[in-house]
Design an enzyme around this catalytic site. Structure first.
Site, PDB file in Angstrom:
ATOM      1  N   THR A 136     -10.983   7.782   1.442  1.00  0.00           N
ATOM      2  CA  THR A 136     -10.701   6.625   0.589  1.00  0.00           C
ATOM      3  C   THR A 136     -11.953   6.159  -0.151  1.00  0.00           C
ATOM      4  OG1 THR A 136     -10.192   4.259   0.740  1.00  0.00           O
ATOM      5  CG2 THR A 136     -11.082   5.258   2.708  1.00  0.00           C
ATOM      6  N   ASP A 137     -11.745   5.460  -1.265  1.00  0.00           N
ATOM      7  CA  ASP A 137     -12.895   4.895  -1.995  1.00  0.00           C
ATOM      8  C   ASP A 137     -13.509   3.717  -1.249  1.00  0.00           C
ATOM      9  OD1 ASP A 137     -10.877   3.024  -2.398  1.00  0.00           O
ATOM     10  OD2 ASP A 137     -11.071   2.953  -4.581  1.00  0.00           O
ATOM     11  N   GLU A 138     -12.789   3.209  -0.217  1.00  0.00           N
ATOM     12  CA  GLU A 138     -13.288   2.015   0.492  1.00  0.00           C
ATOM     13  C   GLU A 138     -14.586   2.297   1.249  1.00  0.00           C
ATOM     14  OE1 GLU A 138     -10.206  -0.339   2.342  1.00  0.00           O
ATOM     15  OE2 GLU A 138      -8.713   0.418   0.945  1.00  0.00           O
ATOM     16  N   TYR A 144     -11.649  -0.400   9.247  1.00  0.00           N
ATOM     17  CA  TYR A 144     -10.943   0.755   8.662  1.00  0.00           C
ATOM     18  C   TYR A 144     -11.903   1.623   7.858  1.00  0.00           C
ATOM     19  CZ  TYR A 144      -8.328   3.360   5.102  1.00  0.00           C
ATOM     20  OH  TYR A 144      -7.885   4.353   4.251  1.00  0.00           O
ATOM     21  N   LYS A 183     -13.308   5.505   8.493  1.00  0.00           N
ATOM     22  CA  LYS A 183     -13.130   6.607   7.532  1.00  0.00           C
ATOM     23  C   LYS A 183     -14.498   7.166   7.118  1.00  0.00           C
ATOM     24  CE  LYS A 183      -9.815   7.993   5.875  1.00  0.00           C
ATOM     25  NZ  LYS A 183      -8.848   9.038   6.294  1.00  0.00           N
ATOM     26  N   LYS A 241       1.568  -3.073   2.867  1.00  0.00           N
ATOM     27  CA  LYS A 241       0.593  -2.935   1.787  1.00  0.00           C
ATOM     28  C   LYS A 241       1.097  -3.726   0.580  1.00  0.00           C
ATOM     29  CE  LYS A 241      -1.807   0.101   4.192  1.00  0.00           C
ATOM     30  NZ  LYS A 241      -1.608   1.522   4.260  1.00  0.00           N
TER      31      LYS A 241
HETATM   32  P1  NAD Z   1       0.094   5.800   6.398  1.00  0.00           P
HETATM   33  O1  NAD Z   1      -0.370   4.748   7.348  1.00  0.00           O
HETATM   34  O2  NAD Z   1       1.277   5.552   5.546  1.00  0.00           O
HETATM   35  O3  NAD Z   1       0.393   7.153   7.201  1.00  0.00           O
HETATM   36  C1  NAD Z   1      -0.430   7.629   8.231  1.00  0.00           C
HETATM   37  C2  NAD Z   1       0.323   8.686   9.007  1.00  0.00           C
HETATM   38  O4  NAD Z   1      -0.544   9.169  10.053  1.00  0.00           O
HETATM   39  C3  NAD Z   1       1.597   8.168   9.678  1.00  0.00           C
HETATM   40  O5  NAD Z   1       2.655   9.083   9.478  1.00  0.00           O
HETATM   41  C4  NAD Z   1       1.220   8.078  11.149  1.00  0.00           C
HETATM   42  O6  NAD Z   1       2.322   8.270  12.024  1.00  0.00           O
HETATM   43  C5  NAD Z   1       0.200   9.206  11.258  1.00  0.00           C
HETATM   44  N1  NAD Z   1      -0.722   8.983  12.380  1.00  0.00           N
HETATM   45  C6  NAD Z   1      -1.413   7.851  12.680  1.00  0.00           C
HETATM   46  N2  NAD Z   1      -2.110   8.013  13.812  1.00  0.00           N
HETATM   47  C7  NAD Z   1      -1.895   9.286  14.224  1.00  0.00           C
HETATM   48  C8  NAD Z   1      -2.356  10.056  15.331  1.00  0.00           C
HETATM   49  N3  NAD Z   1      -3.183   9.530  16.247  1.00  0.00           N
HETATM   50  N4  NAD Z   1      -1.944  11.337  15.442  1.00  0.00           N
HETATM   51  C9  NAD Z   1      -1.099  11.876  14.534  1.00  0.00           C
HETATM   52  N5  NAD Z   1      -0.619  11.192  13.487  1.00  0.00           N
HETATM   53  C10 NAD Z   1      -1.006   9.906  13.330  1.00  0.00           C
HETATM   54  O7  NAD Z   1      -1.194   6.151   5.533  1.00  0.00           O
HETATM   55  P2  NAD Z   1      -1.314   6.643   4.015  1.00  0.00           P
HETATM   56  O8  NAD Z   1      -1.432   5.463   3.143  1.00  0.00           O
HETATM   57  O9  NAD Z   1      -0.290   7.670   3.725  1.00  0.00           O
HETATM   58  O10 NAD Z   1      -2.760   7.329   4.060  1.00  0.00           O
HETATM   59  C11 NAD Z   1      -2.910   8.704   4.397  1.00  0.00           C
HETATM   60  C12 NAD Z   1      -4.364   9.080   4.315  1.00  0.00           C
HETATM   61  O11 NAD Z   1      -4.864   8.830   3.009  1.00  0.00           O
HETATM   62  C13 NAD Z   1      -5.266   8.280   5.275  1.00  0.00           C
HETATM   63  O12 NAD Z   1      -6.225   9.155   5.796  1.00  0.00           O
HETATM   64  C14 NAD Z   1      -5.887   7.222   4.380  1.00  0.00           C
HETATM   65  O13 NAD Z   1      -7.163   6.845   4.870  1.00  0.00           O
HETATM   66  C15 NAD Z   1      -5.996   7.977   3.065  1.00  0.00           C
HETATM   67  N6  NAD Z   1      -5.978   7.151   1.845  1.00  0.00           N
HETATM   68  C16 NAD Z   1      -4.980   6.218   1.643  1.00  0.00           C
HETATM   69  C17 NAD Z   1      -4.953   5.480   0.455  1.00  0.00           C
HETATM   70  C18 NAD Z   1      -3.842   4.477   0.178  1.00  0.00           C
HETATM   71  O14 NAD Z   1      -3.919   3.771  -0.837  1.00  0.00           O
HETATM   72  N7  NAD Z   1      -2.784   4.401   0.972  1.00  0.00           N
HETATM   73  C19 NAD Z   1      -5.944   5.678  -0.510  1.00  0.00           C
HETATM   74  C20 NAD Z   1      -6.955   6.632  -0.271  1.00  0.00           C
HETATM   75  C21 NAD Z   1      -6.947   7.363   0.906  1.00  0.00           C
HETATM   76  P1  TYD Z   2      -3.778  -3.515   0.535  1.00  0.00           P
HETATM   77  O1  TYD Z   2      -2.510  -3.040  -0.075  1.00  0.00           O
HETATM   78  O2  TYD Z   2      -3.786  -3.937   1.967  1.00  0.00           O
HETATM   79  O3  TYD Z   2      -4.860  -2.375   0.271  1.00  0.00           O
HETATM   80  P2  TYD Z   2      -6.477  -2.393   0.503  1.00  0.00           P
HETATM   81  O4  TYD Z   2      -6.853  -3.571   1.305  1.00  0.00           O
HETATM   82  O5  TYD Z   2      -6.681  -1.122   1.254  1.00  0.00           O
HETATM   83  O6  TYD Z   2      -7.074  -2.387  -0.865  1.00  0.00           O
HETATM   84  O7  TYD Z   2      -4.302  -4.761  -0.305  1.00  0.00           O
HETATM   85  C1  TYD Z   2      -4.552  -4.652  -1.704  1.00  0.00           C
HETATM   86  C2  TYD Z   2      -5.170  -5.958  -2.166  1.00  0.00           C
HETATM   87  O8  TYD Z   2      -4.201  -7.010  -2.035  1.00  0.00           O
HETATM   88  C3  TYD Z   2      -6.354  -6.394  -1.316  1.00  0.00           C
HETATM   89  O9  TYD Z   2      -7.339  -7.003  -2.175  1.00  0.00           O
HETATM   90  C4  TYD Z   2      -5.795  -7.437  -0.372  1.00  0.00           C
HETATM   91  C5  TYD Z   2      -4.668  -8.061  -1.187  1.00  0.00           C
HETATM   92  N1  TYD Z   2      -3.497  -8.524  -0.402  1.00  0.00           N
HETATM   93  C6  TYD Z   2      -3.009  -9.821  -0.604  1.00  0.00           C
HETATM   94  O10 TYD Z   2      -3.532 -10.602  -1.427  1.00  0.00           O
HETATM   95  N2  TYD Z   2      -1.917 -10.205   0.123  1.00  0.00           N
HETATM   96  C7  TYD Z   2      -1.304  -9.400   1.038  1.00  0.00           C
HETATM   97  O11 TYD Z   2      -0.330  -9.821   1.695  1.00  0.00           O
HETATM   98  C8  TYD Z   2      -1.818  -8.070   1.229  1.00  0.00           C
HETATM   99  C9  TYD Z   2      -1.185  -7.125   2.209  1.00  0.00           C
HETATM  100  C10 TYD Z   2      -2.911  -7.683   0.469  1.00  0.00           C
END
Ligand code: NAD
Ligand code: TYD
Length: 349
Positions: free
Chosen positions: A131-133, A156, A160, A195
């Site tokens: 992630t970019d975080e 988090y 990562k 989210k």
């Molecule tokens: P998500 O939370 O929707 O899905 C995570 C999945 O991992 C789930 O299916 C969960 O059951 C599985 N999981 C969790 N713990 C586990 C374990 N111990 N063993 C096996 N499986 C397990 O997450 P996402 O948003 O789809 O993110 C997927 C990946 O992409 C992550 O690595 C996250 O850091 C990265 N990522 C997410 C975003 C975003 O905006 N959502 C952006 C950049 C990178």
């Molecule tokens: P989120 O979807 O949790 O992603 P991330 O924290 O990984 O960027 O949140 C996106 C943005 O929205 C973040 O600045 C936090 C804000 N946010 C709210 O203002 N209210 C909410 O209920 C949630 C879940 C997030």
């Protein structure tokens, strides 16, 4: 037949990656390993679960023994590692799970890959999705580049960042053939409604408050999840071993502007008067350590690999809103039970 292990394939991004690979590469066996936590939902892949080139394995990546056995059994050609605990607010409430899954889980997968790729056939890839975080928080100016120093600020992002460092260490120290990418915030179908975007859509549909942290001035850079899945396919096949690619949509929004836009789109879709849903906006206590701004410079992946987003934000958001409105049962299924307890604790409702 090439065998590729996708971890976390039942989650949000993972399910889009699995679907793309299963449909695009009938000659690959795609094995989806997932623990099925609250965020993992087999329903996300019901459209492809019967395909002969797809297999599901319920497993925890922190279970070292089981992981080694699985690698021995399948002798995977490649790994695309997405499994993680992924929600910042949960990492603030309970950091430990993030350390176990995101760091120790990644370590187990690296060790297992190393054990079966000893001879190194030359085509193996361990691709870690990040992630970019990990880069921290930006002010108004500037972007995250591939060489921006890491400065994670939530449990988090720290977990990562740690896993990213270990993945790179295995490349430098042991020659493990790794690739990495760091992506901005994703949005789209099948995202768990904790989210921001699916939470706002779901709450408008149910006429519940829209919680805005702080003043809503924090900025995120949003990318459509199917474009992220395309980028992952591109990097897995064409990216260079040992390299990192930043992925983003050049699409920055303050949270409050994004919520206003979603209110307007939802009012239009639901036949409400413009302004109706904005009344639900509720400013709540800010997130602890809330990163101000994320913004990715995605020049490298565009220039080197020819990838760029395929949809505008307006197009992607409309598809996303339509999907959640058409899949109310999916939302009901994932928001029942344990999630309701989390939600009530998080927002004190
Ligand atoms: P998500 O939370 O929707 O899905 C995570 C999945 O991992 C789930 O299916 C969960 O059951 C599985 N999981 C969790 N713990 C586990 C374990 N111990 N063993 C096996 N499986 C397990 O997450 P996402 O948003 O789809 O993110 C997927 C990946 O992409 C992550 O690595 C996250 O850091 C990265 N990522 C997410 C975003 C975003 O905006 N959502 C952006 C950049 C990178
Ligand atoms: P989120 O979807 O949790 O992603 P991330 O924290 O990984 O960027 O949140 C996106 C943005 O929205 C973040 O600045 C936090 C804000 N946010 C709210 O203002 N209210 C909410 O209920 C949630 C879940 C997030």
């Amino acid at each position: 037949m090439k065998k590729i292990l996708v971890t976390g394939g039942s989650g949000f991004i993972g399910s889009h990656v699995v679907r793309l690979l299963v449909n695009k590469y009938p000659n690959y066996l795609i094995v989806n390993l997932d623990k099925l936590t609250y965020a993992g939902n087999p329903e996300n892949l019901s459209d492809i679960e019967k395909n002969s080139n797809y297999r599901f394995v319920k497993m925890d990546i922190t279970n070292e023994k089981a992981i080694f056995k699985l690698f021995e059994e399948y002798k995977f050609d490649g790994v695309i590692h997405l499994a993680a605990e992924s929600h910042v607010d949960r990492s603030i409430a309970n950091p430990n799970e993030f350390i176990f899954t995101n760091i120790v889980g990644t370590l187990n997968l690296l060790n297992a890959a190393r054990s079966i790729w000893k001879e190194g056939s030359g085509h193996n890839v361990f691709y870690h999705i990040s992630t970019d975080e990990v880069y921290g928080s930006l002010d108004e100016e500037g972007f995250f580049y591939e060489d921006t120093p890491y400065d994670p600020r939530s449990p988090y992002s720290a977990s990562k960042a740690s896993s990213d460092h270990i993945v790179r260490a295995y490349y430098h120290t042991f020659g493990l053939p790794i690739k990495l990418s760091n992506c901005s915030n994703n949005y789209g179908s099948h995202q768990f409604p904790e989210k921001l975007i699916p939470l706002v859509i779901n709450n408008i549909k149910n006429q519940k408050p829209l919680p805005v942290y702080g003043k809503g001035e924090n900025i995120r850079d949003w990318l459509w999840v199917e474009d992220h899945a395309r980028a992952i396919d591109t990097i897995y096949h064409n990216g260079k071993i040992g390299e990192t690619y930043n992925i983003g949509g050049h699409n920055e929004w303050t949270n409050i502007d994004l919520i206003h836009l979603l209110c307007n789109v939802m009012d239009h879709k639901l036949g409400n008067q413009t302004g109706h849903s904005k009344k639900l906006i509720t400013f709540v206590k800010d997130r602890a350590g809330h990163d101000m701004r994320y913004a990715i410079d995605a020049t490298k992946i565009k220039k080197d690999l020819g990838w760029q987003p395929s949809v505008t934000f307006e197009q992607g958001l409309e598809k996303t809103v339509d999907w959640y409105l058409e899949n109310q049962q999916w939302l009901k299924n994932v928001t029942s039970g344990a999630y309701l307890k989390y939600y009530n604790e998080q927002y004190n409702y």
